[in-house]
Design a protein around this motif. Structure first.
Motif, PDB file in Angstrom:
ATOM      1  N   GLN B  99       0.860  -1.185   0.000  1.00 18.70           N
ATOM      2  CA  GLN B  99       0.000   0.000   0.000  1.00 18.70           C
ATOM      3  C   GLN B  99       0.895   1.234   0.000  1.00 18.70           C
ATOM      4  OE1 GLN B  99      -3.277  -0.432   2.812  1.00 18.70           O
ATOM      5  NE2 GLN B  99      -3.586  -2.531   2.118  1.00 18.70           N
ATOM      6  N   CYS B 100       1.411   1.640   1.175  1.00 16.02           N
ATOM      7  CA  CYS B 100       2.290   2.815   1.147  1.00 16.02           C
ATOM      8  C   CYS B 100       3.638   2.485   0.515  1.00 16.02           C
ATOM      9  CB  CYS B 100       2.486   3.391   2.546  1.00 16.02           C
ATOM     10  SG  CYS B 100       3.681   2.489   3.545  1.00 16.02           S
ATOM     11  N   CYS B 103       7.557  -0.621   3.496  1.00 18.09           N
ATOM     12  CA  CYS B 103       8.184  -1.887   3.907  1.00 18.09           C
ATOM     13  C   CYS B 103       8.630  -2.707   2.711  1.00 18.09           C
ATOM     14  CB  CYS B 103       7.195  -2.719   4.729  1.00 18.09           C
ATOM     15  SG  CYS B 103       5.823  -3.358   3.739  1.00 18.09           S
ATOM     16  N   CYS B 136       4.870  -4.794   8.402  1.00 17.97           N
ATOM     17  CA  CYS B 136       4.109  -3.964   7.471  1.00 17.97           C
ATOM     18  C   CYS B 136       2.949  -3.369   8.228  1.00 17.97           C
ATOM     19  CB  CYS B 136       3.582  -4.810   6.309  1.00 17.97           C
ATOM     20  SG  CYS B 136       2.519  -3.840   5.217  1.00 17.97           S
ATOM     21  N   CYS B 138       0.511  -1.589   6.792  1.00 18.49           N
ATOM     22  CA  CYS B 138      -0.636  -1.312   5.923  1.00 18.49           C
ATOM     23  C   CYS B 138      -1.418  -2.547   5.508  1.00 18.49           C
ATOM     24  CB  CYS B 138      -0.183  -0.617   4.643  1.00 18.49           C
ATOM     25  SG  CYS B 138       0.762   0.886   4.888  1.00 18.49           S
TER      26      CYS B 138
HETATM   27  S1  FES Z   1       2.821  -1.234   2.584  1.00 17.05           S
HETATM   28 FE1  FES Z   1       2.910   0.315   4.061  1.00 17.05          FE
HETATM   29  S2  FES Z   1       4.199  -0.558   5.573  1.00 17.05           S
HETATM   30 FE2  FES Z   1       3.875  -2.196   4.233  1.00 17.05          FE
END
Ligand code: FES
Ligand SMILES: Cc1cc2nc3c(=O)[nH]c(=O)nc-3n(C[C@H](O)[C@H](O)[C@H](O)COP(=O)(O)OP(=O)(O)OC[C@H]3O[C@@H](n4cnc5c(N)ncnc54)[C@H](O)[C@@H]3O)c2cc1C
Ligand code: FES
Lengths: 265, 167
Positions: B99-100, B103, B136, B138
């Protein structure tokens, strides 16, 4: 981190020379404990003496009834070594549960033993298996070597060079992991072999890893999970913190001892 | 100042560092390879995972001087020069395993080591346990696990169960 200088000797003799010339110098093996501590500025060594280039500290071999583990053996190597898996599968399994893959790819048995973290895995195994810790200048039984939380019989500048482990008839390990850190909340290693019937506990004790004589006597009389199920531990000997009270840990030790005997078969 | 010579993604570098410089600082600040992240700096999150001699390790917990002569691979070293992604990267994209993305470099590097160490394939449980060193915040991990299973099939030349189900 504070500043320090860095040395990478090629022999134990050179490492010991560097360390004895400067009492504020520290050895580094995998760095998985030392570097996090240095980042927190918990200590201020003048120099790090990197042991990783010293060939004589490497390797794992079977020598008759003994497994000899070089101080630099990584947790990953202990977990996957064919001799250890055949002779002491409980020790290989223990190594496979230490931290995570990346920690196991760097951290070493020598570093773990020298550090004697109360929640570290190996000290209980070495106490229960009746191991001998070889240093650059002497041999110490595990009972003599581990002297309490974060404390060992090592003199300043003395290096662990190898660990000699007598092959047991049976051995088993069980631990309850802290759900966040994965360190042991209570772990019990049981063994029956050349050193007799021995039981040692990590994670739970108020003063580091310790042997449990009542459990040893119970298993000596009757090697079965039921034999230890009735042995109650004294909460006064246990560590209590935000992760669990001393009473909880005392209870866990008995439960883990039962499972360790089950795992030993 | 100490000097360290090491190979990063196939290129040899000789760099002046302080003894206390971390490998991750060398990578990010001296070599400008900023794909390797620092999440916790306390050896726990795995955002900084790289390969050293083929093994996944945490670059925030290794001194640069400890890497003399080492061969390092970072996330930047995975794709082919023409931009073709590594099967693990491709699977992370395909299965929405990020997502973001913070990680992700560490996840991908850990995942490749995990697959390489299990030449006969992995169970879901083995994948989950193999990710113990990577956090992770997210995804909830499910899609990461699926991506790794699918990439393992591709990397090891099996026809993927998951790919079949997705068809
Ligand atoms: S995708 Fe955001 S911390 Fe893993
Ligand atoms: C995220 C994380 C999770 C972890 N989880 C666990 C776990 O579940 N169980 C567990 O047991 N451990 C765990 N550890 C600790 C890990 O096992 C370390 O590898 C180990 O405690 C120390 O080994 P090292 O080689 O990294 O030692 P280093 O960090 O290099 O050194 C540790 C100490 O020992 C000294 N030293 C090192 N080698 C020698 C030697 N040969 N002779 C004398 N002194 C020496 C150093 O000066 C230092 O004081 C974890 C660590 C991390 C970062
Ligand atoms: S930044 Fe290295 S483990 Fe988190």
């Amino acid at each position: 981190m504070y500043e320090f200088s860095y040395h990478k000797p090629a022999s134990v003799a050179d490492a010991v020379k560097l360390l004895s010339a400067d009492p504020e110098a520290r050895p580094i093996s995998g760095g998985m404990t030392l570097l996090p501590a240095l980042k927190l500025r918990l200590s201020k060594p003048t120099a790090l003496v990197d042991l990783s280039g010293i060939a004589e500290l490497r390797g794992i071999r079977r020598d008759g009834g003994t497994i000899v583990v070089g101080a630099l053996a990584k947790h990953y190597e202990v977990a996957t070594n064919a001799d250890i898996k055949a002779a002491i599968p409980a020790l290989a399994w223990m190594a496979s549960t230490i931290g995570d893959t990346q920690v196991r790819n760097r951290g070493t048995m020598g570093g773990s033993v020298a550090n004697n973290d109360p929640s570290a895995d190996y000290p209980a195994a070495l106490l229960a298996l009746g191991a001998t810790i070889q240093t650059d200048r002497r041999k110490l039984s595990a009972d003599e070597f581990f002297t309490g939380m974060f404390s060992t019989a090592l003199d300043t500048g003395e290096l662990v060079t190898a660990i000699h482990i007598p092959v047991p008839e049976k051995a088993g390990y069980a631990k309850m992991k802290n759900p966040a850190s994965r360190y042991s909340m209570a772990g019990v290693f049981v063994a029956r072999g050349p050193a007799g019937v021995r039981v040692a506990v990590n994670g739970a004790g108020a003063n580091g890893a310790f042997r449990a004589p009542q459990m040893e006597a119970a298993l000596q009389a009757n090697w079965s999970p039921d034999a230890v199920a009735g042995v109650k531990m004294d909460p006064a000997m246990m560590n209590g913190d935000i992760h669990g009270s001393a009473e909880y840990r005392a209870h866990l030790v008995t439960v883990m001892a039962k499972r360790a005997v089950q795992n030993a078969g | 100042m100490p000097q360290v010579s090491l190979t990063v993604n196939g290129t040899r570098h000789t760099v002046e560092v302080e003894a206390r410089t971390l490998l991750v600082e060398l990578l990010r600040e001296k070599l400008r390879l900023t794909g390797t992240h620092v999440g916790c700096d306390t050896s726990q999150c795995g955002a900084c995972v790289i390969h050293m001699g083929g093994d996944s390790v945490k670059a925030c917990t290794i001194l640069a001087v400890q890497c003399e002569g080492a061969s390092i691979t970072t996330i930047e070293g995975l794709a082919k020069p023409d931009g073709t992604l590594h099967p693990m990267q491709e699977a992370f994209r395909e299965y929405h395993a990020l997502q973001c993305g913070f990680c992700t470099p560490g996840m991908v590097m850990s995942a490749i080591d995990l697959v390489n160490k299990h030449p006969n394939g992995l169970t879901e449980q083995e994948i989950r346990e193999g990710l113990e060193g990577n956090l992770c915040r997210c995804t909830g991990y499910h899609n990461i696990v699926k991506a790794i299973a699918a990439a393992a099939d591709v990397m090891q030349g099996r026809r993927s169960e998951l790919a079949r189900a997705a068809e």
